[in-house]
Design an enzyme around this catalytic site. Structure first.
Site, PDB file in Angstrom:
ATOM      1  N   ARG A  78      39.056  26.445  41.296  1.00 45.44           N
ATOM      2  CA  ARG A  78      39.644  27.704  40.778  1.00 45.44           C
ATOM      3  C   ARG A  78      41.022  27.439  40.184  1.00 45.44           C
ATOM      4  O   ARG A  78      41.390  27.967  39.136  1.00 45.44           O
ATOM      5  CB  ARG A  78      39.754  28.742  41.902  1.00 45.44           C
ATOM      6  N   ASN A 109      45.551  39.766  42.526  1.00 41.16           N
ATOM      7  CA  ASN A 109      45.146  38.484  41.953  1.00 41.16           C
ATOM      8  C   ASN A 109      46.030  37.356  42.480  1.00 41.16           C
ATOM      9  O   ASN A 109      47.223  37.533  42.714  1.00 41.16           O
ATOM     10  CB  ASN A 109      45.206  38.535  40.422  1.00 41.16           C
ATOM     11  N   HIS A 126      47.747  39.354  47.884  1.00 44.82           N
ATOM     12  CA  HIS A 126      46.798  38.412  48.500  1.00 44.82           C
ATOM     13  C   HIS A 126      47.247  36.970  48.349  1.00 44.82           C
ATOM     14  O   HIS A 126      46.423  36.051  48.408  1.00 44.82           O
ATOM     15  CB  HIS A 126      45.398  38.621  47.882  1.00 44.82           C
ATOM     16  N   CYS A 164      54.368  16.789  58.455  1.00 51.52           N
ATOM     17  CA  CYS A 164      53.747  16.658  59.788  1.00 51.52           C
ATOM     18  C   CYS A 164      52.352  16.037  59.733  1.00 51.52           C
ATOM     19  O   CYS A 164      51.721  15.823  60.776  1.00 51.52           O
ATOM     20  CB  CYS A 164      53.657  18.035  60.468  1.00 51.52           C
ATOM     21  N   ASN A 227      39.053  50.474  33.502  1.00 54.01           N
ATOM     22  CA  ASN A 227      37.943  49.676  34.033  1.00 54.01           C
ATOM     23  C   ASN A 227      36.701  50.056  33.249  1.00 54.01           C
ATOM     24  O   ASN A 227      36.389  51.253  33.164  1.00 54.01           O
ATOM     25  CB  ASN A 227      37.740  49.993  35.529  1.00 54.01           C
ATOM     26  N   GLN A 229      33.772  49.866  34.089  1.00 59.81           N
ATOM     27  CA  GLN A 229      32.819  50.491  35.031  1.00 59.81           C
ATOM     28  C   GLN A 229      33.546  51.498  35.928  1.00 59.81           C
ATOM     29  O   GLN A 229      34.772  51.446  36.050  1.00 59.81           O
ATOM     30  CB  GLN A 229      32.197  49.413  35.969  1.00 59.81           C
TER      31      GLN A 229
HETATM   32  N1  APR Z   1      38.828  44.818  32.205  1.00 59.75           N
HETATM   33  C1  APR Z   1      39.023  45.682  33.245  1.00 59.75           C
HETATM   34  N2  APR Z   1      38.263  45.687  34.364  1.00 59.75           N
HETATM   35  C2  APR Z   1      37.264  44.780  34.438  1.00 59.75           C
HETATM   36  C3  APR Z   1      36.994  43.851  33.405  1.00 59.75           C
HETATM   37  C4  APR Z   1      37.828  43.898  32.255  1.00 59.75           C
HETATM   38  N3  APR Z   1      37.623  43.056  31.235  1.00 59.75           N
HETATM   39  N4  APR Z   1      35.919  43.073  33.795  1.00 59.75           N
HETATM   40  C5  APR Z   1      35.553  43.509  35.026  1.00 59.75           C
HETATM   41  N5  APR Z   1      36.348  44.532  35.411  1.00 59.75           N
HETATM   42  C6  APR Z   1      36.319  45.285  36.663  1.00 59.75           C
HETATM   43  C7  APR Z   1      34.970  45.374  37.316  1.00 59.75           C
HETATM   44  O1  APR Z   1      34.275  46.515  36.825  1.00 59.75           O
HETATM   45  C8  APR Z   1      35.341  45.544  38.792  1.00 59.75           C
HETATM   46  O2  APR Z   1      35.506  46.918  39.104  1.00 59.75           O
HETATM   47  O3  APR Z   1      37.119  44.568  37.574  1.00 59.75           O
HETATM   48  C9  APR Z   1      36.687  44.839  38.910  1.00 59.75           C
HETATM   49  C10 APR Z   1      36.629  43.529  39.674  1.00 59.75           C
HETATM   50  O4  APR Z   1      36.314  43.839  41.005  1.00 59.75           O
HETATM   51  P1  APR Z   1      36.337  42.666  42.124  1.00 59.75           P
HETATM   52  O5  APR Z   1      35.562  41.495  41.627  1.00 59.75           O
HETATM   53  O6  APR Z   1      35.939  43.308  43.405  1.00 59.75           O
HETATM   54  O7  APR Z   1      37.853  42.205  42.166  1.00 59.75           O
HETATM   55  P2  APR Z   1      39.042  42.892  42.957  1.00 59.75           P
HETATM   56  O8  APR Z   1      38.877  44.373  42.977  1.00 59.75           O
HETATM   57  O9  APR Z   1      40.289  42.346  42.395  1.00 59.75           O
HETATM   58  O10 APR Z   1      38.810  42.290  44.442  1.00 59.75           O
HETATM   59  C11 APR Z   1      39.845  42.555  45.369  1.00 59.75           C
HETATM   60  O11 APR Z   1      38.708  41.101  46.930  1.00 59.75           O
HETATM   61  O12 APR Z   1      37.447  39.263  46.655  1.00 59.75           O
HETATM   62  C12 APR Z   1      38.647  39.706  47.210  1.00 59.75           C
HETATM   63  O13 APR Z   1      40.779  38.734  47.539  1.00 59.75           O
HETATM   64  C13 APR Z   1      39.826  39.023  46.558  1.00 59.75           C
HETATM   65  O14 APR Z   1      41.774  40.006  45.510  1.00 59.75           O
HETATM   66  C14 APR Z   1      40.363  40.079  45.615  1.00 59.75           C
HETATM   67  C15 APR Z   1      39.955  41.375  46.307  1.00 59.75           C
END
Ligand code: APR
Length: 255
Positions: A78, A109, A126, A164, A227, A229
């Site tokens: 990553r 992030n 995080h 250590c 978003n 979605q």
């Molecule tokens: N622009 C905006 N939103 C987007 C895009 C984009 N191009 N592509 C995807 N998304 C949205 C998706 O629809 C989804 O709702 O981003 C979101 C990503 O969701 P997750 O994968 O759950 O990520 P996140 O919400 O940041 O997760 C929170 O969970 O996995 C743990 O520690 C990790 O910080 C992370 C936390």
């Protein structure tokens, strides 16, 4: 050809008006903001040979104890991927507005794309991918050499601490661990004081981070969600911009 969703003109106009009149804006960002930089979201990162593993096993103290070499290899891949990525137009638009002193950033992030776009003083709830530390004595180790993303084996022994000899671990918060106290306190204070929260690219399912938009609302702030979605926060939002971050943010922030 990636699907590019442009925000509806009426929604953009309303959002832009709210941004202009806001006194203090907090951006609450998630993995979706980095998606257009080519960084898979946490769950999408389980593509290919990672699909065989439970993500919460890779990002947990239990996973680290069971097989530190598997967990370290996953984070190294990553890190290499983030190193090869560039901030996108969404990151740059936020940096431009943050520069104007109008907006502050709280992110879930662990990548450094906000900082590489020019944002300063980002609150990382995080943790940070490159803030490696010794899992035994806690000494910071920013100088860990990384292979390129294509050269990461499935398992890689974590380096030893120079102080250590303990195993060096990623500087991120794992499932089951507490958020950094200072980060949470700062994020909660900024959230309580803002009158507008921009929720960008998060599913809103991971606690306690997902409580921040609820806290903002309770303190009278407006919530705009960006978003493509719907998410667990869409019902809470006063306005949902169904578009991607790199498309919508330059329009909304007039960057
Ligand atoms: N622009 C905006 N939103 C987007 C895009 C984009 N191009 N592509 C995807 N998304 C949205 C998706 O629809 C989804 O709702 O981003 C979101 C990503 O969701 P997750 O994968 O759950 O990520 P996140 O919400 O940041 O997760 C929170 O969970 O996995 C743990 O520690 C990790 O910080 C992370 C936390």
């Amino acid at each position: 050809m990636a699907l590019v969703l442009a925000p509806r003109v009426s929604d953009s106009a309303r959002a832009r008006a709210w941004i202009v009149e806001a006194r203090a804006i907090v951006v609450f960002s998630g993995a979706g903001l980095s998606a257009e930089s080519g960084i898979p979201t946490f769950r999408e990162a389980q593509t290919g040979w990672w699909a065989r593993f439970d993500p919460e096993r890779l990002a947990s103290p239990r996973g680290w104890e069971d097989d530190a070499a598997l967990v370290w290899a996953w984070y190294v891949s990553r890190m290499a991927r983030v190193r090869e990525a560039m901030p996108n137009a969404g990151h740059r638009a936020l940096a431009h507005t943050a520069y104007a002193g109008k907006l502050s950033l709280v992110t879930q992030n662990v990548d450094d794309l906000h900082e590489r776009a020019g944002c300063r003083d980002v609150v990382h709830l995080h943790g940070e991918l490159f803030a490696h530390r010794c899992s035994a004595c806690g000494k910071g180790h920013a100088d860990v050499a990384l292979p390129s993303s294509r050269a990461v084996p499935e398992r890689l022994e974590p380096p030893g601490c120079t102080q250590c000899g303990g195993r060096i671990r990623p500087g991120v918060v794992w499932f089951g661990e507490n958020l950094p106290a200072t980060a949470w306190e700062r994020a909660a204070a900024m959230t309580a004081a803002c009158d507008l929260m921009l929720v960008v690219g998060t599913s809103g399912v991971v606690q306690p981070a997902a409580r921040l938009p609820v806290l903002a609302k309770r303190h009278g702030a407006r919530i705009i969600e960006v978003n493509p979605q719907a998410s667990a926060l869409t019902d809470l939002a006063d306005l949902h911009i169904a578009a991607t971050a790199a498309t919508a943010l330059p329009i909304l922030l007039d960057a």
